[in-house]
Write an enzyme that holds these catalytic residues in place. Structure first.
Site, PDB file in Angstrom:
ATOM      1  N   THR A   1      -3.619  -0.063   0.013  1.00 18.99           N
ATOM      2  CA  THR A   1      -2.924  -0.354   1.264  1.00 18.99           C
ATOM      3  C   THR A   1      -2.551  -1.819   1.432  1.00 18.99           C
ATOM      4  OG1 THR A   1      -5.032  -0.531   2.434  1.00 18.99           O
ATOM      5  CG2 THR A   1      -3.940   1.612   2.474  1.00 18.99           C
ATOM      6  N   CYS A   2      -3.350  -2.720   0.898  1.00 17.76           N
ATOM      7  CA  CYS A   2      -3.045  -4.149   1.048  1.00 17.76           C
ATOM      8  C   CYS A   2      -1.759  -4.538   0.330  1.00 17.76           C
ATOM      9  CB  CYS A   2      -4.192  -4.998   0.513  1.00 17.76           C
ATOM     10  SG  CYS A   2      -5.687  -4.859   1.492  1.00 17.76           S
ATOM     11  N   HIS A   3      -1.390  -3.756  -0.688  1.00 15.71           N
ATOM     12  CA  HIS A   3      -0.215  -4.083  -1.496  1.00 15.71           C
ATOM     13  C   HIS A   3       0.919  -3.071  -1.323  1.00 15.71           C
ATOM     14  CE1 HIS A   3      -2.539  -7.170  -3.490  1.00 15.71           C
ATOM     15  NE2 HIS A   3      -3.518  -6.295  -3.611  1.00 15.71           N
TER      16      HIS A   3
END
Length: 141
Positions: A100-102
């Site tokens: 999710t961070c990327h």
């Protein structure tokens, strides 16, 4: 004067929690592919066919799966740039994964037949898995 005073309540809500103006075509156009994946790769073509057939609620769940939020950022769908890469060493029972961070989708190359049915089933299993992200099996709002 506080910066919050410059916003109407609706505007402040949009800035703080996002909006619900989903433009899935912009989302698709902003997608980038890594390594062997490209826009015309058979797996990617099937993915977008399957994605197009998802309900509006399922697409929101996919966005939550990918980004950690089911809302569109203040700056709109153009600010979400999904990257799709091959999930290495995956079999037909593997589920798609996300970082999710990327905004990274790790998508298996399914081999079974019919591929579209396998992808649809596995994608729904992945996005409907309520564990993680602090959801504790709560339904996505």
């Amino acid at each position: 004067m506080n910066v919050v005073d410059f916003f109407q309540p609706e505007q402040l809500q949009t800035v703080m929690v996002g909006q619900e103006n989903y433009d899935w075509e912009v989302f698709k156009q902003n997608t980038v592919y890594e390594k062997e994946y490209h826009a015309t790769h058979p797996t990617i073509v099937i993915f977008w066919d399957v994605f197009a057939k998802l309900s509006a609620e399922e697409k929101k769940k996919f966005l939550l799966f990918l980004t950690g939020s089911d809302r569109v950022p203040f700056s709109g769908m153009k600010s979400i740039k999904m990257t799709v890469a091959v999930l290495p060493n995956a079999t037909d029972i593997a589920l798609p994964e996300s970082l999710t961070c990327h905004f990274l989708l790790l998508l298996p190359i399914y081999q079974g037949s019919p591929v579209d049915r396998i992808m649809h089933t596995r994608l729904l299993q992945a996005i409907n898995n309520k564990s993680g992200l602090g959801k504790n099996n709560e339904s996505v709002q």
